[in-house]
Design an enzyme around this catalytic site. Structure first.
Site, PDB file in Angstrom:
ATOM      1  N   ASP A 162       0.842  -1.205   0.000  1.00  0.00           N
ATOM      2  CA  ASP A 162       0.000   0.000   0.000  1.00  0.00           C
ATOM      3  C   ASP A 162       0.873   1.250   0.000  1.00  0.00           C
ATOM      4  O   ASP A 162       0.632   2.197  -0.754  1.00  0.00           O
ATOM      5  CB  ASP A 162      -0.885   0.052   1.262  1.00  0.00           C
ATOM      6  CG  ASP A 162      -1.915  -1.048   1.356  1.00  0.00           C
ATOM      7  OD1 ASP A 162      -3.081  -0.803   1.031  1.00  0.00           O
ATOM      8  OD2 ASP A 162      -1.549  -2.169   1.767  1.00  0.00           O
ATOM      9  N   GLU A 194      -5.467   7.149  -0.297  1.00  0.00           N
ATOM     10  CA  GLU A 194      -6.027   6.519   0.902  1.00  0.00           C
ATOM     11  C   GLU A 194      -5.068   6.569   2.088  1.00  0.00           C
ATOM     12  O   GLU A 194      -5.467   6.847   3.213  1.00  0.00           O
ATOM     13  CB  GLU A 194      -6.375   5.047   0.628  1.00  0.00           C
ATOM     14  CG  GLU A 194      -6.825   4.342   1.905  1.00  0.00           C
ATOM     15  CD  GLU A 194      -7.237   2.895   1.709  1.00  0.00           C
ATOM     16  OE1 GLU A 194      -7.769   2.328   2.674  1.00  0.00           O
ATOM     17  OE2 GLU A 194      -7.023   2.343   0.625  1.00  0.00           O
ATOM     18  N   LEU A 199      -4.038   0.069  -3.129  1.00  0.00           N
ATOM     19  CA  LEU A 199      -4.244  -1.373  -3.014  1.00  0.00           C
ATOM     20  C   LEU A 199      -5.625  -1.585  -2.396  1.00  0.00           C
ATOM     21  O   LEU A 199      -5.792  -1.539  -1.186  1.00  0.00           O
ATOM     22  CB  LEU A 199      -3.146  -2.016  -2.160  1.00  0.00           C
ATOM     23  CG  LEU A 199      -2.890  -3.520  -2.336  1.00  0.00           C
ATOM     24  CD1 LEU A 199      -1.641  -3.941  -1.558  1.00  0.00           C
ATOM     25  CD2 LEU A 199      -4.064  -4.364  -1.889  1.00  0.00           C
ATOM     26  N   THR A 245      -6.900  -4.839   0.696  1.00  0.00           N
ATOM     27  CA  THR A 245      -5.667  -5.149   1.441  1.00  0.00           C
ATOM     28  C   THR A 245      -5.817  -6.399   2.301  1.00  0.00           C
ATOM     29  O   THR A 245      -4.917  -7.244   2.355  1.00  0.00           O
ATOM     30  CB  THR A 245      -5.255  -3.948   2.328  1.00  0.00           C
ATOM     31  OG1 THR A 245      -5.057  -2.805   1.496  1.00  0.00           O
ATOM     32  CG2 THR A 245      -3.978  -4.242   3.084  1.00  0.00           C
ATOM     33  N   ASP A 262     -12.319   4.485  -3.159  1.00  0.00           N
ATOM     34  CA  ASP A 262     -12.784   3.152  -3.540  1.00  0.00           C
ATOM     35  C   ASP A 262     -13.722   3.200  -4.740  1.00  0.00           C
ATOM     36  O   ASP A 262     -13.837   2.222  -5.486  1.00  0.00           O
ATOM     37  CB  ASP A 262     -13.559   2.494  -2.384  1.00  0.00           C
ATOM     38  CG  ASP A 262     -12.703   2.184  -1.182  1.00  0.00           C
ATOM     39  OD1 ASP A 262     -11.636   1.581  -1.369  1.00  0.00           O
ATOM     40  OD2 ASP A 262     -13.101   2.531  -0.052  1.00  0.00           O
TER      41      ASP A 262
END
Length: 309
Positions: free
Chosen positions: A51, A74, A119, A122, A247
């Site tokens: 990430d 994020e 990512l 996760t 997202d």
């Protein structure tokens, strides 16, 4: 417009190359065996070395080429020098060759907001559910998702040694979506895809109200939207806060590019301006077709429990 490609086309062409680089980073960290897992808010909210490195790569690469865009990622990472091996300078030539939709042809860098999930999925990544994992880069203008890139780092991983891993999907409303074969669930079947690890009574009550023939529980918002556009699911139903703008921005743009729709559970669109709150507080409802059917079946009790943004 003759001459050089529009800013937004150059940005998407860069995002494509950058997402592929991030996917390679995600694979490399997994193969190293040293995931560097830390909990953010709990066991279902994890961060790994992948990430962190993928976000550094994406943000540094895009901001170097497009210094005036706003990038929101994020991961809350400390400001530090990014090593040159994380920088991707390439651009996807096939995107530069496309004609920019007229409404986006004159956009300026400073008008664009890029939402990054380095990512997505996760938890699944750490558990070996690799087909759930995606890299998401979404582009927004005036609060709307106007372009999206999704990289699946482990696409084809079930084929075993020797398989070429990974693929990249991208799309833009008014232009189309590319990198996959658009398919629909047969019209007489309702297949709902939903959360694997964030369920509760409200979530399941809402799914039941849709009267699905089948329910699929998987990780990753990007992964669920891919299920919609590849005919594996009819609707993505998540009647809960939890999803964030990074997202949904890229997946929403791709879904819209093929005639689908993503809203909150009330049927309202989300906004992706730089100053919006990050949480999608009123849940996520996404469909390739028949969005109204699903919106109309959301129980009143569910709507009352989910406040609009």
């Amino acid at each position: 417009m003759s001459g050089s490609p529009a800013v937004v086309m150059r940005l998407v062409a860069s995002a494509y190359a950058v997402a592929e680089k991030a996917g390679a980073i995600v694979r490399k960290v997994l193969h190293s065996g040293e995931l560097g897992i830390v909990e953010k808010t709990g066991a279902n909210d994890l961060q790994t070395l992948a990430d962190r490195l993928a976000q550094q790569s994406i943000c540094a690469s895009l901001s170097r080429r497009f210094p005036k865009i706003t990038i929101i990622g994020e991961e809350d990472l400390p400001a530090e020098e990014v090593t040159e091996d994380l920088i991707e300078n390439g651009q996807a030539e096939e995107i530069l060759q496309k004609s920019c939709p007229a409404e986006y042809s004159r956009l300026k860098e400073e008008e664009l907001v890029v939402w990054v999930d380095p990512l997505d999925g996760t938890k699944e990544y750490t558990e070996g559910l690799l087909d759930n994992v995606t890299v998401l880069i979404g582009v927004a203008y005036e609060g709307r998702a106007i372009a999206g890139v999704i990289n699946q780092p482990f696409y084809n991983y079930q084929l075993g040694a020797g398989a070429t891993l990974g693929r990249t999907i991208w799309g833009m409303p008014g232009l189309g979506a590319f990198g996959f074969q658009l398919q629909e669930v047969p019209g007489d079947r309702r297949i709902v895809t939903t959360t694997r690890s964030h369920s509760n009574k409200v979530v399941t009550d809402c799914i039941d109200a849709m009267e699905p023939h089948e329910v699929i529980r998987v990780g990753g918002a990007g992964n669920k939207i891919i299920q919609l556009i590849e005919g594996k699911a009819s609707a993505y139903v998540f009647a809960s806060p939890g999803c964030k703008k990074w997202d949904t921005c890229a997946p929403e743009a791709i879904l819209h590019a093929v005639g689908g729709k993503l809203t909150d559970m009330h049927g309202n669109a989300y906004r992706y301006d730089a100053n919006v709150k990050h949480m999608n507080s009123a849940g996520v409802l996404a469909t390739l077709r028949n969005h109204k059917y699903y919106v109309n079946r959301v129980p009143q009790s569910v709507l009352q429990s989910l406040k609009c943004d």
